[in-house]
Design an enzyme around this catalytic site. Structure first.
Site, PDB file in Angstrom:
ATOM      1  N   HIS A  49       0.842  -1.201   0.000  1.00  0.00           N
ATOM      2  CA  HIS A  49       0.000   0.000   0.000  1.00  0.00           C
ATOM      3  C   HIS A  49       0.876   1.250   0.000  1.00  0.00           C
ATOM      4  O   HIS A  49       2.032   1.215   0.408  1.00  0.00           O
ATOM      5  CB  HIS A  49      -0.856   0.037   1.276  1.00  0.00           C
ATOM      6  CG  HIS A  49      -1.961  -0.963   1.315  1.00  0.00           C
ATOM      7  ND1 HIS A  49      -2.117  -1.864   2.356  1.00  0.00           N
ATOM      8  CD2 HIS A  49      -2.995  -1.200   0.458  1.00  0.00           C
ATOM      9  CE1 HIS A  49      -3.194  -2.603   2.127  1.00  0.00           C
ATOM     10  NE2 HIS A  49      -3.739  -2.223   0.983  1.00  0.00           N
ATOM     11  N   CYS A  70      -2.577   0.414   9.993  1.00  0.00           N
ATOM     12  CA  CYS A  70      -3.657  -0.457   9.505  1.00  0.00           C
ATOM     13  C   CYS A  70      -4.689  -0.796  10.563  1.00  0.00           C
ATOM     14  O   CYS A  70      -5.804  -1.170  10.230  1.00  0.00           O
ATOM     15  CB  CYS A  70      -3.102  -1.806   9.025  1.00  0.00           C
ATOM     16  SG  CYS A  70      -1.608  -1.694   8.116  1.00  0.00           S
TER      17      CYS A  70
HETATM   18  C1  CIR Z   1      -3.786  -7.764   3.416  1.00  0.00           C
HETATM   19  O1  CIR Z   1      -2.993  -8.258   2.615  1.00  0.00           O
HETATM   20  O2  CIR Z   1      -4.794  -7.184   3.050  1.00  0.00           O
HETATM   21  C2  CIR Z   1      -3.472  -7.887   4.897  1.00  0.00           C
HETATM   22  N1  CIR Z   1      -2.841  -9.149   5.135  1.00  0.00           N
HETATM   23  C3  CIR Z   1      -2.586  -6.763   5.352  1.00  0.00           C
HETATM   24  C4  CIR Z   1      -3.242  -5.421   5.236  1.00  0.00           C
HETATM   25  C5  CIR Z   1      -2.409  -4.328   5.764  1.00  0.00           C
HETATM   26  N2  CIR Z   1      -3.090  -3.090   5.686  1.00  0.00           N
HETATM   27  C6  CIR Z   1      -2.522  -1.928   5.474  1.00  0.00           C
HETATM   28  O3  CIR Z   1      -1.313  -1.846   5.248  1.00  0.00           O
HETATM   29  N3  CIR Z   1      -3.300  -0.857   5.448  1.00  0.00           N
END
Ligand code: CIR
Length: 249
Positions: A156, A243
């Protein structure tokens, strides 16, 4: 400030992974980390509103991806990973108490982790999770310009760049072209800590993973107030400190 969070899912081991290998995640340890994160936010004066974890949504703890909250609207996203789309339902319900809602719709995809709001500008990462239609809908729904930012190898935008003070960004230049942030003071994450560019600013304090001492030292040398929280277990699910919360002023 209100921080909306979501408990760790008992199925977190089945989380999405894009840029890191799967290694076992200790659920109890992940819950302990998340509890400390919420406790830290409370100690800093936040009211923490916590949604329960849900076995149906392994990545639900990473609530940031489900919404973009501005002063006048909460945009409920349509996450790029199909397994995560249903996460938004419970989040929309809680946010509806605080903001007018707008919903991103197909074929758009947008993850909140790709959206960085700086002053009155919105930057959105061109990641595998967020598409051009997502950025257009975000612009329409917020009435603001959305500036697309190219990413190389980061999940991201906020994996690669986050704000750490009124005028300072923390960046990993390997993953993002910083030319678009020319009017900001930049601090580079230490190269030994490639995931070190993800920090969460709460008021004037930087919430930061305990496992990244080198980058932390750089933040402190720049005069910033840093509070750490253990985040190693959730990092195995490719999540960082931003997150795990949606912050509402
Ligand atoms: C994903 O791949 O969607 C989750 N395992 C990790 C999301 C992390 N979110 C973020 O960096 N905003």
């Amino acid at each position: 400030m209100i921080a909306v969070t979501r408990g760790v899912s008992p199925s977190i081991s089945e989380c999405e992974l894009t840029h890191i290998d799967r290694i076992p995640i200790d659920y109890g340890q992940a819950v302990a980390e998340h509890d400390q994160y919420c406790a830290l936010l409370r100690s800093m004066g936040c009211e923490v509103v916590e949604l329960p974890g849900d076995a149906e949504y392994p990545d639900g703890v990473f609530i940031e991806d489900t919404a973009v909250v501005l002063d006048d609207v909460a945009v409920i996203t349509r996450p790029g990973a199909e397994s995560r789309r249903g996460e938004t339902r419970a989040v929309a319900e809680v946010l509806s108490s605080y903001r007018r809602l707008a919903h991103v719709t197909a074929p758009a995809t947008l993850d909140g982790g790709d959206v960085l709001v700086l002053r009155n500008r919105i930057y959105a990462g061109e990641s595998e999770r967020s598409n051009g239609e997502g950025r257009e809908q975000l612009s329409r729904m917020t009435g603001r310009e959305v500036i697309a930012v190219g990413l190389h190898g980061a999940l991201h935008l906020k994996t690669a760049v986050t704000r750490v003070s009124e005028d300072t960004l923390l960046v990993n230049r390997e993953w993002v072209d910083v030319a678009v942030f020319a009017d900001w003071r930049l601090i580079d994450a230490d190269p030994r800590e490639p995931f070190g560019a993800n920090a969460m600013l709460v008021g004037r304090t930087v919430v930061y993973p305990a496992e990244m001492p080198h980058t932390r030292a750089r933040l402190e040398a720049a005069g910033l107030d840093v509070r750490t929280v253990p985040a190693a277990e959730l990092a195995k699910a490719e999540g960082g400190v931003t997150c795990c919360a949606l912050l509402l002023d």
